[in-house]
Design a protein around this motif. Structure first.
Motif, short mmCIF file in Angstrom:
data_model
loop_
_atom_site.label_atom_id
_atom_site.label_comp_id
_atom_site.label_asym_id
_atom_site.label_seq_id
_atom_site.Cartn_x
_atom_site.Cartn_y
_atom_site.Cartn_z
N ILE A 15 0.84 -1.19 0.00
CA ILE A 15 0.00 0.00 0.00
C ILE A 15 0.88 1.24 0.00
O ILE A 15 1.73 1.41 0.89
CB ILE A 15 -0.93 0.02 1.22
N PRO A 16 0.72 2.14 -0.96
CA PRO A 16 1.54 3.36 -0.98
C PRO A 16 1.09 4.35 0.09
O PRO A 16 -0.02 4.27 0.62
CB PRO A 16 1.28 3.92 -2.38
N LYS A 17 1.95 5.28 0.38
CA LYS A 17 1.60 6.37 1.28
C LYS A 17 0.47 7.20 0.64
O LYS A 17 0.51 7.53 -0.54
CB LYS A 17 2.80 7.27 1.53
N HIS A 18 -0.52 7.54 1.45
CA HIS A 18 -1.66 8.31 0.97
C HIS A 18 -1.64 9.77 1.43
O HIS A 18 -2.24 10.62 0.79
CB HIS A 18 -2.96 7.66 1.43
N GLY A 19 -1.04 10.04 2.58
CA GLY A 19 -1.01 11.39 3.11
C GLY A 19 -2.31 11.80 3.76
O GLY A 19 -2.98 11.00 4.41
N PRO A 162 -7.65 -6.22 -1.69
CA PRO A 162 -7.67 -5.11 -0.74
C PRO A 162 -7.53 -5.64 0.69
O PRO A 162 -8.01 -6.73 1.02
CB PRO A 162 -9.06 -4.49 -0.96
N LEU A 163 -6.87 -4.86 1.53
CA LEU A 163 -6.69 -5.22 2.92
C LEU A 163 -7.90 -4.75 3.71
O LEU A 163 -8.33 -3.60 3.59
CB LEU A 163 -5.42 -4.56 3.47
N LEU A 164 -8.46 -5.62 4.54
CA LEU A 164 -9.56 -5.25 5.41
C LEU A 164 -9.03 -4.46 6.60
O LEU A 164 -8.17 -4.94 7.33
CB LEU A 164 -10.31 -6.49 5.90
N LEU A 165 -9.52 -3.24 6.74
CA LEU A 165 -9.20 -2.41 7.90
C LEU A 165 -10.40 -2.40 8.84
O LEU A 165 -11.53 -2.19 8.40
CB LEU A 165 -8.87 -0.97 7.49
N VAL A 166 -10.15 -2.60 10.10
CA VAL A 166 -11.20 -2.62 11.11
C VAL A 166 -11.09 -1.36 11.94
O VAL A 166 -10.02 -1.04 12.47
CB VAL A 166 -11.06 -3.88 12.01
N GLU A 167 -12.20 -0.63 12.04
CA GLU A 167 -12.19 0.68 12.71
C GLU A 167 -12.65 0.56 14.16
O GLU A 167 -13.69 -0.03 14.46
CB GLU A 167 -13.09 1.67 11.96
#
Length: 492
Positions: A15-19, A162-167
């Motif tokens: 995953i690249p840096k998004h800022g 895609p990576l699953l992100l859990v909030e």
């Protein structure tokens, strides 16, 4: 290194840096108008995270912003809930999410570690999970299941999964369990390879409603929280507005901690309080924050003018600091990494979560009864989480009625003629709240609170005012037509 963490490292390395960016809705406000206004003011952004919408709307965004990093905020995958595969339309929701992710070319899918449908009852806003070891184990199992499905869909399309992100979930006045929220999330990450979204407004609500606010200053709580929370899994940080969520005088005693801290809840249309920016300063300075890819302010439903003013302050204060955060370990042989991620689901020996589901379902049944104010229904299966009975009453007696009767569409505005007929027949509209929660119902369709509200109100009219069903049906059809026209529906 645990295999789950090594899997996470392989995934996050791609995953690249998004800022700095915005977490936005396509329509509210119109995202293209917001971006035009930002460009006119010279405000730069690194990415957008788009809330679940229609496929046509997301494809339109991608077509107009082909070189912009576009990430996805999903909904309807109730990963905290037992029997996820059999009690919810998981297959439909996953197919829809996969189509959205492909359309946007997303590196991640963010989903709240919370649910809006629990034990057969539906809500308009999120309820946090039970903070227990069994709940963490079931949640981790569901996360593994969802990530494996995303991996298979990615392999079928020869794309990187895609990576699953859990909030981290918010608290709306209460929570139940015997673990801290940070410890709960840590247990989830130890048994899964997900990334995390750290929402600092949600952290504030945990401080406010878990009893910590009366015991220690916020800065001390935050320092302890980030030491326990798995910061090395955080891929994204969110900031959003906080605002009073209910307006009802329940005679809550004037205690010192209540005088000093307002009864704020997560509210994206509201201003972002200064305290969240101060919290962000402390968090991004922590050495364990190694894999941060982006920081976004959530601005769905906020006015364009407020978005521009807040983002200008946000950008000026943090864009240089965020560039210096993190030191991702380099992974050699990227093609091999991608090939490994296309293999699909890996054999997982951690199957104990299936054995926990029945017990957890019973606990969630008590949980929703407590949330509805029915304390007599509890059999003691739900353990305490420093729940303040006054604040639990605030949720059940003020927040929840507002949510069902007005949030996501005021019933008097949606069904004006039917409501006038009900008033003439002396049928109080508040009886709809009792009807809504009268009994659990099976979940057979993907979650859409607005359409669910239309369907349930028609059932209510049939039950209480049969001769008004035709009138209510006509008003409902007008609402459906307007809803689909605004949402640009397409066949998936």
């Amino acid at each position: 290194m645990p295999p789950q963490h090594s899997d996470f490292l392989r995934r996050v390395s791609m995953i690249p840096k998004h800022g700095l960016g915005l977490s936005v809705d396509v329509y509210s406000p119109n995202i293209f108008e917001v971006l035009t206004a930002m460009e006119e003011r010279g405000l730069r952004f690194g990415y957008l995270e788009l809330f679940k919408s229609t496929l046509a709307a997301l494809e339109k965004v991608k077509m107009r912003l082909p070189s912009t990093l576009l990430e996805y905020h999903g909904e309807g995958l109730w990963l905290t809930q037992p029997y996820l595969e059999s009690s919810y339309p998981l297959g439909q929701e996953l197919a829809l999410a996969a189509a959205h992710l492909r359309a946007l070319g997303s590196f991640w899918m963010n989903h709240e570690c919370a649910a809006k449908q629990i034990a057969g009852y539906s809500f308009g806003t999120y309820l946090p999970p039970l903070f227990t070891e069994a709940s963490a184990e079931v949640t981790a199992g569901n996360i593994r299941l969802i990530q494996e499905c995303l991996d298979r869909l990615g392999a079928d399309c020869e794309q990187l999964s895609p990576l699953l992100l859990v909030e981290l979930p918010p608290l709306t006045y209460f929570g139940f369990g015997d673990l801290s929220a940070a410890e709960f999330i840590r247990l989830v990450t130890e048994a899964s390879d997900c990334g995390l979204v750290l929402d600092l407004g949600h952290v504030w609500t945990i401080y406010r409603y878990s009893g910590n606010c009366s015991q220690q200053p916020l800065a001390d709580f935050l320092d302890e929280f980030v030491e326990e929370f798995p910061l090395d899994r955080v891929v994204q940080i969110h900031l959003a507005g906080l605002a009073p969520g209910a307006k009802l005088d329940l005679g809550i005693p004037s205690r010192p901690e209540r005088v000093s801290l307002p009864l704020w809840v997560d509210a994206h249309a509201a201003p972002i309080p200064q305290v969240l920016f101060e919290m962000l300063e402390r968090v991004i300075a922590h050495p364990n924050l190694q894999h941060l890819k982006g920081v976004a302010i959530e601005v769905d439903t906020k006015t364009q003018g407020d978005i521009l003013e807040e983002y200008a302050v946000f950008y000026e204060r943090f864009h240089r600091k965020i560039e210096q955060v993190g030191h991702d370990a380099e992974v050699q042989g990227s093609p091999d990494v991608m090939a490994d991620l296309r293999k699909g689901p890996q054999d997982c020996s951690q199957q104990n979560w299936k054995e926990k589901e029945h017990e957890l379902l019973e606990q969630y049944q008590d949980y929703v009864q407590a949330a509805m104010g029915n304390s007599k229904a509890s059999s003691g299966r739900v353990v305490s989480y420093d729940v303040d009975p006054d604040l639990l009453a605030l949720y059940s007696e003020a927040y929840l009625p507002h949510e069902i009767l007005e949030w996501g569409g005021c019933l008097r505005d949606m069904f004006p003629e039917t409501c006038r007929l009900m008033e003439a027949e002396r049928i109080p509209l508040v009886e709809f709240l009792e009807f809504w929660f009268r009994a659990p119902r099976p979940v057979s369709a993907p979650y859409d609170f607005f359409l669910l509200k239309l369907e349930r109100f028609l059932e209510f009219v049939q039950d209480t005012l049969p001769h008004g069903v035709e009138l209510a049906g006509r008003e409902a059809e007008v609402m459906r037509t307007a809803y689909w026209a605004a949402s640009e529906p397409v066949e998936i």
